[in-house]
Scaffold this active site. Structure first.
Site, PDB file in Angstrom:
ATOM      1  N   ASP A 534       0.841  -1.192   0.000  1.00 50.91           N
ATOM      2  CA  ASP A 534       0.000   0.000   0.000  1.00 50.91           C
ATOM      3  C   ASP A 534       0.876   1.241   0.000  1.00 50.91           C
ATOM      4  O   ASP A 534       2.080   1.174   0.268  1.00 50.91           O
ATOM      5  CB  ASP A 534      -0.945  -0.011   1.214  1.00 50.91           C
ATOM      6  CG  ASP A 534      -0.197  -0.125   2.539  1.00 50.91           C
ATOM      7  OD1 ASP A 534       0.522   0.829   2.884  1.00 50.91           O
ATOM      8  OD2 ASP A 534      -0.313  -1.162   3.221  1.00 50.91           O
ATOM      9  N   GLU A 615      22.292 -22.663 -18.108  1.00 48.01           N
ATOM     10  CA  GLU A 615      21.381 -21.786 -17.348  1.00 48.01           C
ATOM     11  C   GLU A 615      22.165 -20.630 -16.705  1.00 48.01           C
ATOM     12  O   GLU A 615      21.673 -19.507 -16.643  1.00 48.01           O
ATOM     13  CB  GLU A 615      20.657 -22.598 -16.277  1.00 48.01           C
ATOM     14  CG  GLU A 615      19.607 -23.539 -16.853  1.00 48.01           C
ATOM     15  CD  GLU A 615      19.017 -24.484 -15.800  1.00 48.01           C
ATOM     16  OE1 GLU A 615      17.829 -24.802 -15.909  1.00 48.01           O
ATOM     17  OE2 GLU A 615      19.758 -24.911 -14.879  1.00 48.01           O
TER      18      GLU A 615
END
Ligand code: DGJ
Length: 730
Positions: A534, A615
């Site tokens: 928020d 990777e």
């Protein structure tokens, strides 16, 4: 001037570049809301209509005029007990316990600059050039001895108007504030939809759109935090509003605790939207001389659809709410230990993870839960913020020194508001946890919530946290909060209905002290993922862990929903291992990175030591790409190019302020045999110009990209992703 008063009509008008907000003081001193919409001139009191309406009563002083009823008029700060029977914004009980408050206008003043709020976060004006102004409207109910100051902050250049209210008891009796919302918008007519952002743990901020009808719609939290379940931000819009057309209004609460937002279509088809503190578990005793601040609501209006609305909010939160030195600079690329090791690590494990990360170009190791006290699982030791040197194999200073020697910076996880019953802190101070005497407390993740409404409790935890931070070169703090507040009782509270509000003020007080003492510390907010995402937390922490759900596919809708109210700079997203630990889904590493790269806080959250050489090369490339696009993601204009909940392609873009570069990202979750062409229509490019794809060298006309779109490659395989970098060449 952004704020003007017209003596002839008693209208107060707030103006931003593209919007106008207007109120009027009427002949009885009631403050009416006239208008919030596209920029216009004049007085909008022509919108007021009067008729003798059955069962809509009149105030005593207007009783001979039965066409005057507050039940039918658009009001600026409606109170309970004045004959308006819609949901009130303010509800007050006097010393006898009777409900009723009748606020009348007493005056107003305008000052340059944007107001701040005592003890609460609020948007700030950047500097004089942003032309911010503050309006204070003074209202009072003399019988109650209650003065209410309505605060309005105007940030004209970004079309933002903020609201807050300060209630002050200037009388001789203690008042009970039963409800005190921060902002209300009354519309005299219109058909609207409401957009809310709901969810659950690991599924936060999922967009819901529904028609506003004669059924009150409520978004709220009664969990003591803003919550995974509803975000304290909502949008009202025309029923046919789209990303690029239609009127929309938003309200975002700058507060991190219980809240309530309501949208209600009234008996005369008026619509009322309001947002602020929740009135559940809330009854604030206001003694003579005391004040209560109703937290800030950020409002914005767009006449051009939801995209524009989000741009305004992004700008407001990124530049007028977030603070500190990390507001505008690249954040470190992190390796977070949580999904790599959980609690099961030694210092040597973390050092080898750090070594692996350093080799990939990662900037920082964040040591998550498990480094303190006897914390080898999640049932114990919260509250005992002492470094477990036996587990780390050294003091924290030595340990961090070794991490730093590898070329990595260091961050640490805390959960300061919590305590386990199995902890030294709880054994010593059982009364410091929120619990109701005689009632066994509700447990969440085996933990209790400390009473942060108490200064002595905060002081103890503050000292503990500082003593850890002072031991070593800790440059990042992840602030977690892993349960809802169920039991509300504080041994020292002036009234139990004040505890949850005072708790949030206590949290803000702690955070303010922390950032004052450690101005170079980067704080990442977190609450079991995004349970406290928020604008209040963003005032202290410029980035928040968006969700514990790190699956690339589910993150599409979580980050999509988040983007309506919050900038990408506020979002933390990490690449994690597959199968995903929460849902078992397998997605390509490339796609996990593409989704995480759309965030200001980028990093990894897996055991890097288990990656293959191929990777590892991919990760090096991703880190390099992040550094190249980071400024565009944090500071560019973010556009939602499709709705991942409804369309076969999820696509979004970031465009630089000058339009010279754009980053387009797309994910095609499900492959189709013999698939149709999928074109992504871009937005915000410079009309009449050409853009070149930096990878392929292909050159495209901007207008065609925005009209016909850019076709995505037709490739087999689920969860394919595309990261396309465009630069303007003419
Ligand atoms: C919940 C957070 O969301 C996770 O990232 C992790 O920090 C755990 N808590 C640790 O307990």
């Amino acid at each position: 001037m952004p704020i003007a008063f017209d003596k002839a009509t008693n209208a107060i008008t707030l103006s931003t570049v593209s919007s106008t907000y207007q109120m009027q003081v009427d002949r009885f001193g009631n403050l009416l809301h006239l208008y919030y919409g596209r920029r216009t001139e004049g007085c909008m009191d022509y919108l007021l209509t009067y008729a003798d309406r059955g069962f809509s009563p009149s105030p005593y002083d207007a009783a001979d005029d039965r066409t005057y009823s507050l039940d039918a008029l658009p009001l600026e700060y409606p109170c309970e007990g004045v004959g308006d029977f819609r949901s009130p914004v303010l509800s007050v009980r006097d010393g006898r316990g009777a409900f009723g408050c009748d606020l009348r206008y007493r005056g107003h003043e305008v000052v340059d600059g944007k107001y701040g709020l005592p003890g609460l976060p609020a948007a700030y004006g950047a500097d004089e050039s942003d032309g911010a102004q503050t309006l204070r409207i003074m209202l009072s109910d003399e019988r109650l001895g209650l003065e209410v100051t309505l605060l309005y902050g105007v940030l004209p250049k970004i079309d933002v108007i903020t609201r807050a209210a300060i209630l002050q008891n200037v009388g001789g009796q203690t008042l009970a504030i039963e409800k005190a919302q921060s902002a209300c918008l009354d519309f005299v007519s219109g058909d609207f939809d409401v957009l809310s952002f709901n969810g659950r743990h690991a599924k936060e901020r999922t967009l819901r759109r529904s028609a506003v009808d004669h059924v009150s719609q409520v978004v709220s939290s009664r969990r003591g935090m803003s919550s995974h379940q509803y975000n304290p931000m909502m949008i009202l819009c025309d029923t046919d509003a789209t990303e690029t057309s239609g009127r929309c209004w938003s309200m975002s609460l700058v507060y991190s605790g219980d809240f309530k937002g309501e949208v209600e279509r009234g008996q005369y088809d008026q619509t009322r939207m309001q947002l602020g503190l929740s009135d559940e578990r809330f009854s604030y005793p206001l003694a003579p001389g005391e004040s209560l601040v109703a937290p800030e609501v950020i409002m914005t209006f767009s006449n051009d659809g939801l995209d524009r609305l989000s741009q305004n909010l992004h700008e407001c939160i990124a530049r007028h709410v977030c603070r500190g030195e990390y507001r505008d600079v690249p954040r470190p690329v992190v390796i977070n230990s949580w999904e790599a090791t959980y609690f099961d690590f030694t210092g040597a494990d973390i050092l080898s993870l750090a070594r692996s990360a350093a080799d990939l170009g990662i900037d920082m190791l964040v040591l998550d839960d498990g480094w303190f006290g006897a914390r080898d699982d999640d049932s114990r030791a919260l509250g005992d913020w002492r470094v477990n040197e036996a587990k780390l194999g050294s003091s924290l200073a030595e340990f961090v020194g070794r991490i730093n020697a590898l070329g990595l910076r260091f961050g640490l996880w805390f959960e300061p508001e919590m305590v386990n019953e199995n902890s030294d802190l709880y054994r010593e101070h059982p009364d410091w946890a929120l619990a109701i005497p005689g009632k066994p407390p509700v447990l969440g993740r085996s933990q209790l919530v400390l009473d942060f409404s108490r200064a002595d409790v905060r002081e103890n935890v503050f000292e503990q946290v500082c003593s850890v931070l002072d031991q070593a070169n800790v440059e990042y703090l992840k602030w977690d909060f892993n349960r809802s507040i169920a039991d509300v009782y504080s041994a020292t509270a002036k009234g139990q209905g004040a505890v949850l509000y005072d708790y949030v003020l206590g949290l803000y007080d702690f955070l303010e002290r922390l950032i004052a003492r450690y101005p170079h510390l980067l704080i990442e907010g977190c609450s079991g993922g995004g349970g406290r995402f928020d604008a209040g937390m963003l005032y202290y922490a410029p980035q928040i862990w968006c969700s514990d759900n790190t699956d690339a596919y589910e993150r599409l809708s979580i980050q999509y929903g988040t983007s309506f109210g919050y900038p990408a700079s506020a979002v933390c997203a990490h690449v994690s291992a597959c199968p995903n630990e929460l849902n078992g889904r397998v997605t390509p590493l490339e796609t996990r990175a593409a989704v995480a790269l759309a965030a200001g806080g980028f990093g990894y959250e897996l055991d890097l030591r288990k990656l293959s050489e191929a990777e590892r090369d991919e990760v090096r490339e991703q880190v390099r790409l992040h550094r190249e696009i980071d400024a565009l993601v944090r500071q560019g204009r973010c556009h939602r190019l499709s709705d991942p909940l409804a369309e076969p392609v999820a696509a979004w873009s970031f465009v630089s302020a000058d339009g010279a570069s754009a980053l387009v990202e797309a994910v095609v979750p499900l492959a189709e045999a013999n698939a149709p062409t999928r074109c992504v229509r871009l937005r915000d490019l410079t009309p009449g110009s050409l853009y070149r794809d930096r990878s392929s060298g292909a050159v495209y006309p901007a207008d065609a990209l925005m009209d016909a779109g850019l076709p995505l490659p037709l490739e087999p395989g689920d969860y394919r992703s595309y990261v396309i970098r465009l630069e303007r060449v003419k």
